[in-house]
Write an enzyme that holds these catalytic residues in place. Structure first.
Site, mmCIF file in Angstrom:
data_model
loop_
_atom_site.group_PDB
_atom_site.id
_atom_site.type_symbol
_atom_site.label_atom_id
_atom_site.label_comp_id
_atom_site.label_asym_id
_atom_site.label_seq_id
_atom_site.Cartn_x
_atom_site.Cartn_y
_atom_site.Cartn_z
ATOM 1 N N LYS A 119 0.827 -1.217 0.000
ATOM 2 C CA LYS A 119 0.000 0.000 0.000
ATOM 3 C C LYS A 119 0.855 1.257 0.000
ATOM 4 C CE LYS A 119 -0.497 0.179 4.916
ATOM 5 N NZ LYS A 119 -0.565 1.589 5.267
ATOM 6 N N GLU A 491 -19.675 -15.003 -1.146
ATOM 7 C CA GLU A 491 -19.814 -13.540 -1.281
ATOM 8 C C GLU A 491 -20.238 -13.076 -2.678
ATOM 9 O OE1 GLU A 491 -16.517 -11.348 0.566
ATOM 10 O OE2 GLU A 491 -16.108 -13.042 1.879
ATOM 11 N N GLU A 612 -3.128 -1.949 8.060
ATOM 12 C CA GLU A 612 -2.740 -0.863 7.152
ATOM 13 C C GLU A 612 -3.265 0.482 7.593
ATOM 14 O OE1 GLU A 612 -4.485 -2.124 3.331
ATOM 15 O OE2 GLU A 612 -5.674 -0.308 3.534
ATOM 16 N N HIS A 701 -2.750 -13.945 -5.163
ATOM 17 C CA HIS A 701 -2.530 -12.804 -6.053
ATOM 18 C C HIS A 701 -1.953 -13.224 -7.394
ATOM 19 C CE1 HIS A 701 -2.686 -10.963 -2.031
ATOM 20 N NE2 HIS A 701 -3.406 -10.078 -2.690
HETATM 21 N N1 LIG Z 1 -13.804 -12.114 3.040
HETATM 22 C C1 LIG Z 1 -13.059 -11.293 2.119
HETATM 23 C C2 LIG Z 1 -11.772 -10.850 2.717
HETATM 24 C C3 LIG Z 1 -10.856 -10.144 1.777
HETATM 25 S S1 LIG Z 1 -9.595 -9.323 2.571
HETATM 26 C C4 LIG Z 1 -12.790 -12.083 0.863
HETATM 27 O O1 LIG Z 1 -12.679 -13.288 0.968
HETATM 28 O O2 LIG Z 1 -12.686 -11.514 -0.220
#
Ligand SMILES: N[C@@H](CCS)C(=O)O
Ligand SMILES: CN1c2c(nc(N)[nH]c2=O)NC[C@@H]1CNc1ccc(C(=O)N[C@@H](CCC(=O)N[C@@H](CCC(=O)N[C@@H](CCC(=O)O)C(=O)O)C(=O)O)C(=O)O)cc1
Ligand SMILES: [Zn+2]
Length: 766
Positions: A119, A491, A612, A701
């Protein structure tokens, strides 16, 4: 006469044109010249939008990241990327290879790891970390910057290129071997000298040279480096405006005032109190640039109050006064004018980049010609400021009372960890090395398209819910098939882990186009925290219950914690951050308790931005940590002993705050560690972290798929420091940016790694 300038303009475009062009280029849907044309058009548009300024910034545009651009300007390109030139690859391809890596799968060549990303100071922008070795050599590569300066000059304006100063550049980078990066300064300075000479040749009078490290606590060797650098650059044929931002100078003020530069930019939002001392300490010929418009938030400036303060300074400094935003406008959205759905009252309180420059222009006219020349603008501004101050929508007495009533009990679990852990072990009966993921599964184009259709009212809420249920079912079925132990719903329904909650909490507004670059082509739309926070209704319970109904395995309820919501929102400037955080903590606490009532037995509260959010100066850490950790505890600890609380953090350099992390008292914490080869766990050699921990074994990543053996090795390293009974196995972070075709084999390997480790443990036991 006050002069106006800008430290940098957002580059993504008001409709994220740059993001879409970058991603099309990476997918091979447009060619390089189309991408370059798009960049050129955006720059031109942005200079037009800044045409009221006396100096236009150049060099603030980037196809990925301004620090990476600086590495290329200085010829500091990691050899793994520059050596991989193929005949048809260009500098831009090499640039993207450093930024994004290259997977063997995509290219048919060997894979190249991406540059590390971290960051940018205390912002939510992430830069590509420069890499240094003993052999690092620098060589000037100025063509791109020079051509952007020429483009800007074609707008018939004076152009002030923006570059990162040599000392901040070294400070931002990482030594890849035992070298001391400051030892590279002697090699670096001649390249800066050559650069400044070329800029002068290009007709440049002023160069903005950014040294934001001057707002941090600097060791003497870094202070010496600043002194040495600017002494060596003092004969340059251009004038240097040394820019500091994001905070106060404090004990660096005497140093900065001695540096032989033609001008200093001070963040007069955060360091307003230092203005007089700075002016008094500078030579009588120095330009003083004051950053009087906040470049980190979206509130209108109180122009009359600013003028009350600035007018005497302008009289004193005369032609030596420059005014600007406090920092680059990279950190705010582009144009409030695009917003069609913001509540008119709230909209009248706001200013995005475009509007901030209008404010700057109003200030300039008032200073140079008198307030009477901008009466209407000043009156309208005063009205907006008063409307916000007096608005009943900002204040909610019952929320304020609830915060006033907070006492220590609210942050306490019923029992201590060993007692809870025993109850939870019995209840969940999980195997050794339980496996889980961090929450999100791939946010596919289909998911995002469905949400867009829903937002445009092209599909109904029932249809949208049903589509999201299908996605959740898909994620649950995949996890069942993989054999994971603790599941997540994935999510799918969340646009973003912070914006999603902002959209549902009272006291928040959210924009349509308020995008801010987070890294590369990835953007976030920080919600706007304008008033006291309350939770009108449950935010996640239905989705979690639905997901739990699909499996007999434990399903984690998934929330974002108060500190992270705060740190990734645009926040109020009319009360301390801590007050807003406690309000968020109470709202999340209600959600946690509702999840528990609904039968959810494991609840994860992500605090990705807790680490952060630490202030830039260590002397201010303790104050922040006290209210941040307390806020987390308030949100998490209103549950019974049998409910397991998880938390997650993706930046795990905990060495200096490990006891604060332990004070969070989460039953399980999952953290990022794989990229550092578990080195981040060294802290546990001397700190006995008491609770369960899941050090990430899969670097999400990169598209590279970790092998079972790699993950076994990582966990074995972790088990040298943390008892195996307290270890969990999981990726470093959520999987939303990955594709299913990457996620499935990686998680298969992860589950297989856990099984191998369990078998080894059984063998040892027998
Ligand atoms: N629960 C979130 C945290 C990201 S830091 C995810 O899995 O994307
Ligand atoms: C963990 N990280 C986060 C940070 N900050 C946050 N606020 N959130 C985070 O998760 N900071 C640190 C890191 C930074 N990492 C990331 C990772 C990924 C992204 C990202 O993917 N951003 C998305 C935008 C996400 C979003 O809000 N999407 C919306 C809108 C979708 C959209 O663009 N729709 C298009 C149409 C698309 C289509 O038709 O296919 C449109 O509206 O035009 C949503 O899902 O609804 C990105 O794409 O940049 C950010 C930070
Ligand atoms: Zn994370």
């Amino acid at each position: 006469m006050a002069i106006t300038h800008n430290l940098g303009f957002p580059r993504i475009g008001s409709q994220r044109e740059l993001k879409f062009a970058q991603e099309k280029y990476w997918r091979g849907e447009i060619n390089q010249s189309e991408l370059i044309t798009q960049g050129k058009q955006l720059r031109s548009k942005h200079w037009q939008q800044q045409s009221s300024l006396d100096f236009l910034p150049a060099g603030d545009f980037s196809f990925y990241d301004q620090v990476l651009d600086m590495s290329f300007l200085l010829g500091n390109i990691p050899s793994r990327a520059s050596n991989s030139h193929t005949n048809d690859s260009t500098e831009l391809d090499t640039y993207f290879r450093v930024a994004r890596g290259r997977s063997a799968h995509d290219s048919g060549c060997s894979c190249i790891s991406a540059g590390e990303m971290t960051k940018w100071f205390d912002t939510n922008y992430h830069y590509i970390v420069p890499e240094f070795t003993n052999d690092t050599a620098f060589s000037l590569n100025p063509e791109k910057l020079l051509s952007q300066i020429a483009e800007a000059q074609s707008h018939n304006a004076k152009v002030k290129p923006v570059i990162i100063g040599p000392v901040t550049y070294l400070w931002l980078g990482k030594e890849k071997d035992a070298s001391n990066k400051l030892a590279l300064l002697d090699r670096l300075l001649p390249v800066y000298q050559a650069l400044l000479a070329q800029l002068a040749n290009a007709g440049v009078e002023w160069v903005q040279i950014d040294e934001p490290i001057l707002v941090t606590e600097l060791d003497q060797e870094w202070k010496n480096a600043l002194q040495r650098s600017y002494l060596s650059l003092q004969k340059s044929p251009v004038k240097l405006l040394l820019a500091t931002y994001f905070g106060q100078l404090q004990d660096n003020l005497p140093l900065i005032s001695q540096l032989p530069v033609a001008g200093i930019h001070l963040d007069a939002i955060n360091a307003k109190d230092e203005t007089t001392a700075l002016i008094d300490s500078l030579p009588a010929s120095s330009i003083v640039s004051l950053g009087v418009i906040n470049g980190r938030n979206i509130w209108k400036t109180d122009l009359n109050a600013t003028l009350d303060w600035l007018e005497p300074i302008a009289s004193q400094l005369q032609d030596r006064l420059w005014i600007a935003p406090s920092c680059s406008l990279l950190h705010v959205p582009v144009d409030l004018g695009s917003e069609e759905h913001l509540d008119p009252d709230i909209k009248s309180w706001l200013a995005f980049a475009h509007q901030k420059l209008e404010e700057l222009s109003t200030l300039q006219t008032a200073l140079n010609q008198g307030r009477q020349h901008v009466t209407a603008a000043l009156e309208a501004n005063q009205q907006a400021i008063n409307s916000r101050r007096q608005s009943p929508r900002v204040n909610n007495p019952s929320v304020q009372q609830a915060v006033a009533n907070i006492d220590a009990k609210l942050g306490q679990r019923q029992s201590d960890y060993p007692h809870r852990a025993a109850i939870q072990r019995n209840k969940f009966n999980l195997p050794l090395y339980p496996t889980t993921t961090i929450g999100s599964f791939p946010q596919t184009a289909g998911i995002r398209a469905a949400r867009l259709q829903f937002k445009k009212a092209e599909i109904s809420e029932v249809d949208y819910t049903s589509l999201m249920h299908q996605e959740i079912k898909y994620a649950v079925d995949e996890q069942e098939a993989l054999g994971l132990d603790v599941l997540v719903h994935g999510e799918a329904e969340r646009n973003d882990m912070v914006e999603y909650f902002g959209e549902q909490l009272q006291g928040y507004a959210f924009s349509q186009y308020g995008w801010v670059q987070s890294y590369g082509s990835r953007c976030v739309k920080p919600p706007i925290l304008f008033g006291d926070i309350s939770r009108p209704k449950a935010m996640t319970v239905n989705w979690t219950q639905y997901a739990q109904s699909l499996t007999t395995k434990p399903m984690k309820g998934m929330l974002t914690g108060p500190v992270t919501i705060l740190n990734w929102s645009f926040v109020r400037d009319d009360q301390p951050r801590s007050d807003s955080c406690y309000q968020l903590a109470l709202a999340i606490r209600e959600e946690v308790q509702d999840l528990e009532k609904a039968g959810v037995t494991i609840i994860q509260i992500d605090e990705a931005a807790l680490r952060e959010g630490l202030p830039l100066r260590q002397s201010q850490w303790q104050d922040y940590l006290t209210w941040a950790i307390e806020s987390f505890r308030i949100s998490a600890n209103g549950v019974g002993d049998a409910t397991q609380i998880h938390t997650h953090m993706c930046y795990s350099e905990f060495n200096d705050i490990i006891s604060a992390i332990a004070d969070m008292d989460a039953d399980v914490i999952t953290i990022e560690t794989s990229r550092s080869d578990m080195e981040l766990l060294d802290v546990f050699d001397h700190f006995n972290y008491p609770n369960d921990i899941g050090p990430g074994v899969y670097d999400i990543h990169t598209p590279n798929i970790p092998t079972q053996a790699q993950m076994v090795e990582l966990i074995e390293k972790a088990a040298e420091r943390i008892p195996a009974e307290r270890l969990w196995i999981n990726p470093d972070c959520g999987l939303k940016t990955r594709q299913w075709k990457e996620v499935i084999p990686a998680l298969q390997n992860m589950v297989a790694a856990a099984k191998t480790l369990r078998q080894r443990a059984l063998k040892v036991a027998s």
